[in-house]
Design a protein around this motif. Structure first.
Motif, PDB file in Angstrom:
ATOM      1  N   GLY A  17      46.304  35.698  39.557  1.00 13.68           N
ATOM      2  CA  GLY A  17      46.363  35.595  38.099  1.00 13.68           C
ATOM      3  C   GLY A  17      46.867  36.875  37.463  1.00 13.68           C
ATOM      4  N   SER A  21      50.440  37.125  35.476  1.00 13.42           N
ATOM      5  CA  SER A  21      50.430  37.478  34.053  1.00 13.42           C
ATOM      6  C   SER A  21      51.280  38.714  33.775  1.00 13.42           C
ATOM      7  CB  SER A  21      48.996  37.704  33.571  1.00 13.42           C
ATOM      8  OG  SER A  21      48.417  38.797  34.239  1.00 13.42           O
ATOM      9  N   ASN A  80      43.185  39.889  32.993  1.00 15.52           N
ATOM     10  CA  ASN A  80      43.369  38.640  33.742  1.00 15.52           C
ATOM     11  C   ASN A  80      42.675  38.668  35.095  1.00 15.52           C
ATOM     12  OD1 ASN A  80      44.864  37.628  31.632  1.00 15.52           O
ATOM     13  ND2 ASN A  80      46.416  36.746  32.948  1.00 15.52           N
TER      14      ASN A  80
END
Length: 312
Positions: A17, A21, A80
């Motif tokens: 993630g 991101s 994130n």
């Protein structure tokens, strides 16, 4: 329970993630610059995103749309990582191998969001100020800042405004945990629908589309609060003097919302939404696509069976 929270699987989701991101935000960073200018500079006329970016480049130079990239990327990576880790570890410990539901995704998303906000808000306060430093504003009320970098920004804010200033905008941020919670609820729900009856890995197009849809809905619903959050993080506002921090936060949010609505009408609360949707939808869609691919490749290397998809 500790085995679900401290697991390689949660770590893979968190790293995937964070990497997704960071890459997606780097690609679409100029769109975020345009959105932020429209949110905090009330005297700047709302124009199309390309027009705003052209204006910024003309007045401030070619690299101006990427001003503040490094602190934003650092904050986003940490944020994130924390969110994905908390979301998947809390979900795993709750479900214990059972299939999830929209209500579970929403509750877990809110819990992960609260943890994320409390841990990473100081980073976002600093990056908002660095990103806007040196900008040419239309509003004469905005005071110039002079930070040499992330550490200097932390030091100056603590010295001049106190440690509490690093958590400016925390209250609207806590309300805004609904944004990623709604986003993940819709995203995970659409994934389950597409996999119904046949556990499989989704195609790139499917992931991109459901990631975009989930983020578009979440952003539109929570946008006025996102605008207030940006203003509070920038620190250029008159704070309520109530002794109670909660009452002070509520009054400040109310005043900012009312003043913005009075100056620009109700649509003023959605000023910059076009730029935000363009940036956030494309960024989220690309982020989810990269996240799924990185996680999938990592799990294959780890020798995880396809049954993994039934649990998500």
């Amino acid at each position: 329970m500790s085995s679900e929270i401290f697991s390689y699987e949660s770590l893979v989701h968190a790293v995937s993630g964070a990497m997704g991101s960071v890459t997606a935000m780097t690609v679409f960073f100029p769109l975020d610059t345009a959105r932020l200018r429209l949110q905090v500079d009330e005297n700047r006329k709302a124009k199309s995103t390309p027009a705003i970016l052209a204006e910024i480049v003309k007045e401030e130079g070619l690299l101006a749309p990427y001003r503040g990239w490094f602190p934003v990327i650092c904050s986003l990576c940490c944020s994130n990582f924390v969110y994905f880790y908390c979301f998947h570890s809390l979900k795993a410990s709750w479900l214990k191998g059972k299939q999830s539901s929209p209500s579970t995704d929403l509750i877990v998303g809110i819990a992960a969001g609260v943890i994320n906000v409390l841990v990473t808000t100081p980073l976002w306060v600093v990056n908002t100020r660095l990103k806007l430093q040196g900008s040419k504003f239309r509003s004469s009320d905005i005071r110039p800042t002079n930070y040499s970098g992330i550490q200097d920004a932390f030091a100056q804010i603590i010295r001049d405004e106190g440690v509490g200033a690093l958590w400016n905008g925390t209250f609207p941020s806590l309300l805004l945990v609904l944004n990623p919670a709604i986003q993940f609820m819709i995203y995970e729900g659409l994934k389950r629908q597409l996999r119904k009856g046949v556990p499989r890995e989704l195609s790139s197009v499917e992931v991109f589309i459901i990631g975009a849809v989930a983020k578009a809905v979440a952003t539109t619903v929570t946008y006025p609060l996102q605008t207030i959050q940006s203003i509070l993080r920038f620190g250029q506002f008159n704070e309520s003097k109530d002794k109670s921090k909660l009452l002070s936060s509520l009054r400040t949010i109310k005043c900012l919302l009312v003043n913005r609505a009075r100056k620009n009408g109700m649509l003023g609360l959605f000023k910059g939404l076009e730029a935000k949707l363009l940036q956030t939808v494309l960024t989220a869609a690309l982020m989810f696509l990269l996240y799924e691919k990185i996680a999938s490749c990592t799990f294959r290397v780890m020798g995880l069976s396809p049954n993994h998809y039934k649990k998500r």
